[in-house]
Scaffold this motif. Structure first.
Motif, PDB file in Angstrom:
ATOM      1  N   ALA A  30     -20.528  16.586   4.806  1.00 20.39           N
ATOM      2  CA  ALA A  30     -19.706  17.091   5.638  1.00 20.39           C
ATOM      3  C   ALA A  30     -18.238  16.516   5.546  1.00 20.39           C
ATOM      4  CB  ALA A  30     -20.251  17.533   6.798  1.00 20.39           C
ATOM      5  N   TYR A  31     -17.619  16.422   4.607  1.00 16.39           N
ATOM      6  CA  TYR A  31     -16.409  15.540   4.327  1.00 16.39           C
ATOM      7  C   TYR A  31     -15.263  15.857   5.335  1.00 16.39           C
ATOM      8  CZ  TYR A  31     -15.085  18.799   0.603  1.00 16.39           C
ATOM      9  OH  TYR A  31     -14.774  19.981  -0.122  1.00 16.39           O
ATOM     10  N   GLU A  32     -15.307  17.094   5.729  1.00 16.63           N
ATOM     11  CA  GLU A  32     -14.146  17.287   6.772  1.00 16.63           C
ATOM     12  C   GLU A  32     -14.721  17.318   8.368  1.00 16.63           C
ATOM     13  OE1 GLU A  32     -10.845  20.128   5.772  1.00 16.63           O
ATOM     14  OE2 GLU A  32     -12.329  21.046   4.717  1.00 16.63           O
ATOM     15  N   SER A  33     -15.918  17.050   8.636  1.00 16.31           N
ATOM     16  CA  SER A  33     -16.509  16.751   9.844  1.00 16.31           C
ATOM     17  C   SER A  33     -15.913  15.741  10.757  1.00 16.31           C
ATOM     18  CB  SER A  33     -18.054  16.687  10.030  1.00 16.31           C
ATOM     19  OG  SER A  33     -18.491  15.542   9.161  1.00 16.31           O
ATOM     20  N   ASN A  34     -15.945  15.487  11.844  1.00 18.27           N
ATOM     21  CA  ASN A  34     -15.501  14.174  13.035  1.00 18.27           C
ATOM     22  C   ASN A  34     -16.777  13.380  12.871  1.00 18.27           C
ATOM     23  OD1 ASN A  34     -12.928  15.603  13.334  1.00 18.27           O
ATOM     24  ND2 ASN A  34     -13.834  16.924  14.712  1.00 18.27           N
ATOM     25  N   LEU A  35     -16.284  12.284  12.838  1.00 12.75           N
ATOM     26  CA  LEU A  35     -17.362  11.367  13.067  1.00 12.75           C
ATOM     27  C   LEU A  35     -17.423  10.435  14.186  1.00 12.75           C
ATOM     28  CD1 LEU A  35     -19.805   9.728  11.752  1.00 12.75           C
ATOM     29  CD2 LEU A  35     -18.120   8.185  10.710  1.00 12.75           C
ATOM     30  N   ILE A  36     -18.336  10.431  15.283  1.00 16.15           N
ATOM     31  CA  ILE A  36     -18.308   9.538  16.554  1.00 16.15           C
ATOM     32  C   ILE A  36     -19.567   8.657  16.046  1.00 16.15           C
ATOM     33  CG2 ILE A  36     -18.718   9.400  18.614  1.00 16.15           C
ATOM     34  CD1 ILE A  36     -17.779  12.864  17.019  1.00 16.15           C
ATOM     35  N   SER A  37     -19.112   7.172  15.928  1.00 14.77           N
ATOM     36  CA  SER A  37     -20.022   6.388  15.544  1.00 14.77           C
ATOM     37  C   SER A  37     -20.469   5.363  16.892  1.00 14.77           C
ATOM     38  CB  SER A  37     -19.722   5.323  14.500  1.00 14.77           C
ATOM     39  OG  SER A  37     -20.406   4.061  14.352  1.00 14.77           O
ATOM     40  N   TYR A  38     -21.751   5.118  17.145  1.00 12.96           N
ATOM     41  CA  TYR A  38     -22.140   4.147  18.187  1.00 12.96           C
ATOM     42  C   TYR A  38     -22.943   3.222  17.553  1.00 12.96           C
ATOM     43  CZ  TYR A  38     -20.722   6.405  22.457  1.00 12.96           C
ATOM     44  OH  TYR A  38     -19.778   7.009  23.516  1.00 12.96           O
TER      45      TYR A  38
END
Length: 504
Positions: free
Chosen positions: A299-307
């Protein structure tokens, strides 16, 4: 092969452990435990032997099955730290704790004071969660354990600091590094294609028709939360160059893990990956469609929220479990996050993480969890926690062949919902963006299968932004090889991403 003790066995249940393991002879039989002095705690070998007996006979273990003496003994070997989940059955969380819950909590603390030498609540209360219905307390006596177990409003008691992984730990640092790798891997040209930008497309994307699905969706606008070991500060495609190609796309990095042996430590060590596993999982989901000749994510246009909630993939320590639970709460509270990916776990359930998962699930999140990965001789073990929970979507990896066969080190079982092809006949795995700039990595096991499925779900949700979690999950099921049937080992099987995003 010689039978190993639990401390060896469980150390390799999840993903490629990079430590050296050795066998240990346990001289204490489960029968001998019944006649030991009840005034003295059992040894670690005795505790492990009792747990191993449950695993051998039932294939699972839960602290609710332990005797008072066994539970107390484990608590003694974990700095006297006990986690107490309270409330009615299923009452895992409360955004505003009422008087009834406060009364239960007070009763728990008073019980411990009454059955120990502690003088005040401040002596025994270590942590009180503001949302999840659990507290961490200090318990020193067997009498306290026995008394607490008589309280029907206690949901679970767990010796949260008890570790089974001493042999998996680095002898110099005392930490394990299961699933960790930062190595650069030279990927053969047969294991990828390229798109118009020059970005590399992993070989298994073609098996799942992910490349064709991009004509309909690229995941734009969907937030995917990844709870893992964090993101590498040395990989700009998951940092400063994450939004080079699509205006408005964002990556955010947080840390909830406290890198300390001491339970009283509270300072987190930030969002940066020191293992490599979290970087690979995030890259499989959301690495950009770049013009640098690197691998792109599903999903190369998704937003990423890393924890960064843990130091490695095995949730063995107090701060790892607490860090993951806090990350789940934080992602559960975010309206921009639709999906949570967790390529981490443990052989059996962890109360605080179970509570946190139920909280995030109640907030509408779709949670993917790894079915489990291990060395060949432990593949008898079934699906691991939290993939065993009904609130999660469990995923495992299979080989690239005509008939279904799990990857060499992957777990399967009735709890599995989907599979992803991630291992070739030559044992090559799915390639992803590497830990450092310009490098690549090989990502295997149920971890990559979980992250890849989370990416496919983001494609479906972006194509149908008004849908809820149940509708997205149903579309994934309908796109599985076995639908409308379900395999006893592989769930709905491999997902056709083109069908999933386009419909029928």
């Amino acid at each position: 092969m010689k039978k190993t003790t639990l401390s060896v066995l469980t150390a390799v249940l999840l993903l490629f452990a990079s430590c050296t393991y050795e066998e240990v002879n346990d001289q204490t039989s489960p029968e001998a435990i019944d006649v030991v002095d009840q005034d003295k705690p059992l040894s670690i070998d005795q505790i492990n032997s009792a747990i191993q007996e449950k695993l051998d006979s039932k294939g699972s273990f839960d602290w609710t099955e332990a005797s008072d003496h066994l539970l107390w003994s484990a608590t003694q070997h974990s700095n006297n730290l006990l986690t107490v989940g309270y409330g009615e059955n299923g009452e895992s969380f409360s955004t505003a704790k009422g008087q009834a819950l406060e009364n239960i909590k007070s009763e728990i603390l008073n019980t411990i004071l009454r059955t120990s030498t502690s003088k005040s609540t401040e002596d025994i209360l270590i942590y009180d969660d503001e949302i999840l219905n659990y507290i961490d307390v200090t318990v020193t006596t067997l009498e306290s354990i026995t008394a607490l177990r008589q309280n029907e409003q206690i949901r679970y008691l767990e010796p949260e600091g008890y570790r089974f992984f001493t042999l998996a730990q680095n002898p110099e640092t005392g930490r394990s590094s299961a699933g960790c790798s930062q190595s650069n891997v030279n990927i053969p040209s047969a294991d990828y294609g390229t798109n118009a930008n020059g970005a590399k497309i992993p070989w298994n994307y073609y098996d799942h028709k992910i490349d064709q699905a991009w004509a309909y969706s690229t995941g734009r606008g969907i937030g995917v939360g990844v709870i893992d070991t964090g993101l590498s500060p040395n990989q700009p495609l998951l940092g400063s160059r994450f939004d080079d190609f699509y205006s408005g796309r964002y990556v955010q990095k947080y840390g909830t893990y406290v890198d300390s042996f001491w339970w009283w430590s509270t300072k987190t060590d930030g969002p940066n990956d020191r293992c490599g596993h979290g970087t690979s999982a995030s890259a499989a989901i959301a690495a950009p469609n770049n013009n640098t000749g690197d691998f792109l994510g599903v999903a190369y246009e998704s937003n990423l929220i890393s924890y960064r909630g843990t130091s490695d993939v095995v949730l063995e320590g107090y701060h790892e479990r607490k860090g993951v639970a806090n990350a789940l709460k934080a992602l559960g509270n975010r309206s921009d996050v639709k999906i949570i990916s967790m390529s981490i776990g443990y052989p059996w359930s962890i109360g605080r993480i179970k509570d946190a998962l139920r909280y995030a699930h109640s907030r509408g999140k779709m949670i993917f969890a790894a079915g489990g990965t291990s060395t060949n001789f432990t593949n008898w073990y079934g699906v691991i926690f939290p993939a065993t929970m009904s609130e999660t979507v469990a995923v495992t990896g299979v080989e690239e062949r005509a008939q279904y066969d799990r990857c060499d080190i992957c777990h399967d079982g009735s709890k599995i919902d989907f599979t992803i092809i991630m291992e070739r006949s030559n044992n090559n795995h799915q390639p992803v963006v590497g830990f450092n700039n310009g490098e690549s990595s090989s990502f295997g096991g149920s971890s990559t299968a979980t992250a890849t499925t989370a990416g496919i779900a983001a494609l479906v949700w972006a194509k149908n932004p008004s849908w809820n979690r149940g509708q997205v999950l149903q579309r994934l099921k309908e796109s599985g090889d076995f639908y409308p049937n379900r395999s006893s080992r592989y769930g709905y099987g491999n997902i056709d991403a083109l069908k999933a995003v386009r419909g029928f």
